[in-house]
Design a protein around this motif. Structure first.
Motif, mmCIF file in Angstrom:
data_model
loop_
_atom_site.group_PDB
_atom_site.id
_atom_site.type_symbol
_atom_site.label_atom_id
_atom_site.label_comp_id
_atom_site.label_asym_id
_atom_site.label_seq_id
_atom_site.Cartn_x
_atom_site.Cartn_y
_atom_site.Cartn_z
ATOM 1 N N SER A 1 -2.879 5.608 -10.589
ATOM 2 C CA SER A 1 -1.965 4.755 -9.834
ATOM 3 C C SER A 1 -0.836 4.341 -10.766
ATOM 4 C CB SER A 1 -2.678 3.505 -9.319
ATOM 5 O OG SER A 1 -1.717 2.573 -8.836
ATOM 6 N N THR B 1 -5.124 -5.510 -7.952
ATOM 7 C CA THR B 1 -5.379 -4.368 -7.072
ATOM 8 C C THR B 1 -6.591 -4.688 -6.204
ATOM 9 O OG1 THR B 1 -4.513 -2.757 -8.640
ATOM 10 C CG2 THR B 1 -6.066 -1.921 -7.010
ATOM 11 N N THR C 1 1.254 6.194 -4.257
ATOM 12 C CA THR C 1 0.553 5.503 -5.346
ATOM 13 C C THR C 1 0.354 6.444 -6.527
ATOM 14 O OG1 THR C 1 -0.762 4.359 -3.665
ATOM 15 C CG2 THR C 1 -1.629 4.307 -5.927
ATOM 16 N N HIS C 2 -0.028 7.675 -6.173
ATOM 17 C CA HIS C 2 -0.512 8.622 -7.178
ATOM 18 C C HIS C 2 0.592 9.490 -7.768
ATOM 19 C CE1 HIS C 2 -4.062 7.205 -5.163
ATOM 20 N NE2 HIS C 2 -3.767 7.854 -4.049
ATOM 21 N N GLU D 1 -1.304 -4.567 -5.234
ATOM 22 C CA GLU D 1 -1.547 -3.205 -4.730
ATOM 23 C C GLU D 1 -2.781 -3.233 -3.832
ATOM 24 O OE1 GLU D 1 -3.035 -0.748 -7.878
ATOM 25 O OE2 GLU D 1 -2.889 1.120 -6.717
ATOM 26 N N ILE E 1 1.843 2.526 -9.748
ATOM 27 C CA ILE E 1 2.285 1.170 -9.411
ATOM 28 C C ILE E 1 1.375 0.099 -10.025
ATOM 29 C CG2 ILE E 1 1.037 0.957 -7.206
ATOM 30 C CD1 ILE E 1 3.628 -0.402 -6.127
ATOM 31 N N ARG E 2 0.122 0.454 -10.256
ATOM 32 C CA ARG E 2 -0.833 -0.519 -10.804
ATOM 33 C C ARG E 2 -0.327 -1.154 -12.095
ATOM 34 N NH1 ARG E 2 -6.679 1.632 -10.050
ATOM 35 N NH2 ARG E 2 -5.704 1.725 -7.988
ATOM 36 N N HIS F 1 -5.342 -0.867 -1.168
ATOM 37 C CA HIS F 1 -5.772 0.388 -0.544
ATOM 38 C C HIS F 1 -6.898 0.079 0.428
ATOM 39 C CE1 HIS F 1 -3.300 2.605 -3.276
ATOM 40 N NE2 HIS F 1 -3.792 1.866 -4.248
ATOM 41 N N ASN G 1 0.880 -1.159 0.000
ATOM 42 C CA ASN G 1 0.000 0.000 0.000
ATOM 43 C C ASN G 1 0.930 1.224 0.000
ATOM 44 O OD1 ASN G 1 -1.716 2.101 0.381
ATOM 45 N ND2 ASN G 1 -2.767 1.229 2.166
ATOM 46 N N PRO G 2 1.194 1.771 -1.188
ATOM 47 C CA PRO G 2 2.145 2.893 -1.245
ATOM 48 C C PRO G 2 1.540 4.195 -0.742
ATOM 49 C CG PRO G 2 1.820 1.842 -3.432
ATOM 50 C CD PRO G 2 0.708 1.400 -2.533
ATOM 51 N N SER H 1 -8.984 -2.674 -3.430
ATOM 52 C CA SER H 1 -9.224 -1.324 -2.940
ATOM 53 C C SER H 1 -10.588 -1.253 -2.279
ATOM 54 C CB SER H 1 -9.170 -0.372 -4.145
ATOM 55 O OG SER H 1 -9.384 0.948 -3.751
#
Ligand code: DQA
Length: 144
Positions: free
Chosen positions: A113, A122, A78-79, A97, A115-116, A99, A73-74, A124
């Motif tokens: 994102s 993912t 992430t963004h 990933e 990293i996605r 969230h 979870n960066p 979330s």
């Protein structure tokens, strides 16, 4: 199987930070849920958190040839972070990933994102349980 769990900035403030979004449980509770789950599944897990982008890159680089999967979870990085994306691409370790909140229902700036692009999945908006689902996914698809 050995899984590395990485958390980015402000995740250490769970419980205190915006509980209406991230819940009332704290970071220690999250870590204990993860280690209990790993014990139950019979796998090894290591958990790191940092508020610094370069530390997250270092955690990913150091995982090379040591871990079979990464759950990350960066957080806000992430963004914004191409460096974290590039690190995941570089080590080639299957990465999920996660969230805690449902980023798809939040501000426009959270819709990107980086990293996605390098992740196998993912998760979330499933709260803390998202980390456990991510571990399960890695066991099912990359465990031996
Ligand atoms: C987060 C969502 C991010 O947009 C935010 O910056 C975080 C936490 C989440 O877990 O929902 O810090 O990654």
């Amino acid at each position: 199987m050995k899984i590395l769990v990485i958390n980015g900035p402000n995740i250490n403030l769970l419980g205190l930070r915006e509980p209406q979004i991230y819940g009332k449980e704290d970071y220690n509770f999250l870590c204990k849920s993860i280690t209990d789950f790993a014990d139950k599944k019979g796998i090894e897990v290591e958990i790191f958190q940092s508020n610094h982008e370069g530390d997250l890159v270092d955690f990913i680089q150091n995982a090379y040839q040591k871990f079979d999967g990464i759950v990350i979870n960066p957080a806000a990085y992430t963004h914004t972070s191409v460096a974290i994306l590039d690190a995941v691409k570089a080590v080639g370790i299957p990465t999920v990933e996660v969230h805690i909140s449902d980023v798809s229902k939040r501000e426009d700036f959270r819709q990107i994102s980086f990293i996605r692009l390098a992740c196998v999945k993912t998760i979330s908006g499933h709260g803390f349980n998202g980390y456990l689902e991510a571990i399960d996914y890695l066991i099912e698809n990359y465990g031996n």
